[in-house]
Design an enzyme around this catalytic site. Structure first.
Site, mmCIF file in Angstrom:
data_model
loop_
_atom_site.group_PDB
_atom_site.id
_atom_site.type_symbol
_atom_site.label_atom_id
_atom_site.label_comp_id
_atom_site.label_asym_id
_atom_site.label_seq_id
_atom_site.Cartn_x
_atom_site.Cartn_y
_atom_site.Cartn_z
ATOM 1 N N TYR A 1 42.271 58.615 108.606
ATOM 2 C CA TYR A 1 40.928 58.960 108.113
ATOM 3 C C TYR A 1 40.988 60.134 107.119
ATOM 4 C CZ TYR A 1 36.266 61.113 108.431
ATOM 5 O OH TYR A 1 35.056 61.706 108.148
ATOM 6 N N ALA B 1 48.839 63.014 114.050
ATOM 7 C CA ALA B 1 48.668 63.598 115.386
ATOM 8 C C ALA B 1 47.768 62.730 116.241
ATOM 9 C CB ALA B 1 48.048 64.992 115.277
ATOM 10 N N THR C 1 42.933 72.796 113.856
ATOM 11 C CA THR C 1 41.610 72.466 114.383
ATOM 12 C C THR C 1 40.827 73.675 114.885
ATOM 13 O OG1 THR C 1 40.480 71.241 116.136
ATOM 14 C CG2 THR C 1 42.672 72.032 116.644
ATOM 15 N N TYR D 1 44.962 69.228 123.770
ATOM 16 C CA TYR D 1 45.011 68.914 122.333
ATOM 17 C C TYR D 1 44.962 70.199 121.493
ATOM 18 C CZ TYR D 1 43.007 68.030 117.759
ATOM 19 O OH TYR D 1 42.755 68.062 116.421
ATOM 20 N N LEU E 1 30.436 62.205 117.225
ATOM 21 C CA LEU E 1 28.989 61.972 117.210
ATOM 22 C C LEU E 1 28.530 60.963 116.150
ATOM 23 C CD1 LEU E 1 26.128 62.645 118.173
ATOM 24 C CD2 LEU E 1 26.130 64.559 116.558
ATOM 25 N N PHE F 1 24.442 64.712 124.969
ATOM 26 C CA PHE F 1 24.978 65.500 126.080
ATOM 27 C C PHE F 1 24.315 66.877 126.132
ATOM 28 C CE2 PHE F 1 28.914 62.900 124.908
ATOM 29 C CZ PHE F 1 28.601 61.899 125.825
ATOM 30 N N ARG G 1 28.107 67.917 128.527
ATOM 31 C CA ARG G 1 29.505 67.485 128.627
ATOM 32 C C ARG G 1 30.355 68.727 128.902
ATOM 33 N NH1 ARG G 1 32.065 64.576 123.366
ATOM 34 N NH2 ARG G 1 31.910 66.700 122.580
ATOM 35 N N ASP H 1 31.596 71.884 126.336
ATOM 36 C CA ASP H 1 30.866 71.916 125.062
ATOM 37 C C ASP H 1 30.132 73.248 124.895
ATOM 38 O OD1 ASP H 1 31.258 69.657 123.549
ATOM 39 O OD2 ASP H 1 29.528 68.560 124.353
HETATM 40 N N1 UDP Z 1 27.683 64.355 121.302
HETATM 41 C C1 UDP Z 1 26.652 63.733 121.992
HETATM 42 N N2 UDP Z 1 26.786 62.414 122.321
HETATM 43 C C2 UDP Z 1 27.919 61.696 122.014
HETATM 44 C C3 UDP Z 1 28.958 62.347 121.298
HETATM 45 C C4 UDP Z 1 28.804 63.685 120.962
HETATM 46 O O1 UDP Z 1 25.622 64.334 122.323
HETATM 47 O O2 UDP Z 1 27.990 60.520 122.364
HETATM 48 C C5 UDP Z 1 27.546 65.776 120.928
HETATM 49 C C6 UDP Z 1 28.566 66.682 121.585
HETATM 50 O O3 UDP Z 1 28.098 67.114 122.829
HETATM 51 C C7 UDP Z 1 28.671 67.820 120.553
HETATM 52 C C8 UDP Z 1 28.407 67.125 119.218
HETATM 53 O O4 UDP Z 1 27.769 65.884 119.549
HETATM 54 O O5 UDP Z 1 27.645 68.754 120.777
HETATM 55 C C9 UDP Z 1 29.673 66.836 118.439
HETATM 56 O O6 UDP Z 1 30.582 66.205 119.320
HETATM 57 P P1 UDP Z 1 31.948 65.565 118.815
HETATM 58 O O7 UDP Z 1 32.591 64.934 120.023
HETATM 59 O O8 UDP Z 1 31.701 64.690 117.640
HETATM 60 O O9 UDP Z 1 32.787 66.792 118.281
HETATM 61 P P2 UDP Z 1 33.230 68.171 118.997
HETATM 62 O O10 UDP Z 1 32.280 69.208 118.487
HETATM 63 O O11 UDP Z 1 33.162 67.973 120.469
HETATM 64 O O12 UDP Z 1 34.597 68.383 118.480
#
Ligand code: UDP
Length: 324
Positions: A14, A77, A119, A143, A192, A210, A284, A287
């Site tokens: 990507y 990765a 990251t 990770y 997301l 979440f 989640r 988060d």
């Molecule tokens: N998120 C959500 N529902 C989903 C996937 C992600 O509400 O199905 C929220 C997640 O809690 C975070 C944001 O979207 O606040 C971005 O999540 P993502 O997993 O894309 O990236 P991260 O910030 O965790 O690396």
């Protein structure tokens, strides 16, 4: 400078395919090395040489590096946070051992410069906002830990050997090339925007948000979404910087702007004219409410500022690909 030879490891993926596109646009000669496990052959450009290979294959890396390159971009990765907590061995082997194979092959063949994809997961829960590169490192996942370990190996190699690196710590990568030239949509992404798109396109019935009780304006989490073409430009700038002054740096790639989950969903509804079927679900684990970082260092060292600042424009680039 424009004829510099660059090896992009993970160049069919990507972010790697966007980096390759940006390098070609600037006249670099690019070779892509990828095992096509998540990378896709439709992401390869006619103008690049392609070598099918794995980063765990040290002999092959050595053979390839012997061709001689001015710089390497290393993006190969495993990157699923959840999977890294279930199978840390896989992440140790692939991310850490694989990276060491790359750096050793570089040193053995006098290849001196690497841009490494790191990251924001390195930081963990922010102790202050906006984040900067000096923020303590407390990754919440294996990770994130692997990426920091790799940065540390590079740091030691750079002190001891003729080896220079720029580690780019990405915040939330989103979007696709606006001109539609990159056709391989990332598969099985759990991020997301891809999930919202799955719902919009009927591949998933409903999505969950979440947590809606965070201490944020609308109760949902804020993240710093950076367009993949902006990320790609930063890699080109990092290569130019390495070729010019042979200094090593760790640099955040972020916009400084937070977008909430609900704001992202609203943007998708505006851009697509469709409704997103969602429900609120519990928070989640791991988060943080807000992750946002400034980009002063990227501006200062790379002359980089993100060009995509409007979330609708970012979403549009993803929607264009879906419509195709
Ligand atoms: N998120 C959500 N529902 C989903 C996937 C992600 O509400 O199905 C929220 C997640 O809690 C975070 C944001 O979207 O606040 C971005 O999540 P993502 O997993 O894309 O990236 P991260 O910030 O965790 O690396």
């Amino acid at each position: 400078m424009s004829l510099a030879k660059i090896l992009v490891i993970g160049g069919a993926g990507y972010i790697g395919s966007h980096v390759t596109k940006a390098l070609l646009a600037e006249g670099f000669a690019v070779t892509v090395y990828d095992n096509l496990s998540t990378g896709q052959s439709c992401n390869l450009f006619d103008k690049t040489a392609f070598i099918a290979g794995d980063i765990l294959d040290a002999a092959k890396l050595n053979e390839v590096m012997a061709q001689g390159f001015d710089a390497v971009v290393h993006l190969a990765a495993k990157k699923a946070v959840g999977e890294s907590m279930e199978n840390p061995q896989l992440y140790a082997r692939n991310n850490i051992n694989g990276s060491i194979n790359i750096f050793n092959a570089m040193i053995d063949n006098n290849v001196k410069n690497v841009v490494f994809s790191s990251t924001a997961a390195a930081y963990g829960t922010p102790q202050y906002l906006p984040l900067d590169e000096k923020h303590p490192l407390n990754p919440l996942s294996f990770y994130g830990f692997t990426k920091i370990e790799i940065e540390r190996v590079m740091d030691w190699y750079s002190r001891i050997k003729d080896f220079h690196y720029i580690a780019l710590r990405y915040f939330n990568a989103v979007g696709y090339a606006a001109d539609g030239t990159i056709r391989g949509k990332e598969k099985n992404s759990q991020n997301l925007l891809p999930i919202v798109m799955d719902v919009i396109c009927g591949r998933r019935e409903k999505m969950q948000i979440f947590g809606n009780d965070y201490d944020t304006p609308d109760g949902t989490c804020l993240r710093d979404y950076v367009h993949v073409e902006d990320l790609a430009r930063a890699h080109v700038a990092a290569i130019k910087k390495l070729l010019k002054d042979s200094q090593s740096y760790i640099i955040n790639l972020s916009t400084g702007k937070g977008t909430s989950v609900l704001e992202m969903i609203d943007a998708v509804e505006r851009v697509t004219g469709r409704k997103v079927n969602y429900e609120f679900a519990p928070r989640r684990a791991g988060d943080p409410a807000v992750i946002v970082a400034g980009n002063e260092l990227a501006q200062k060292l790379l002359g980089w500022t993100p060009q995509y600042t409007d979330i609708d424009k970012i979403v549009k680039t993803t929607w264009n690909l879906e419509e195709k």
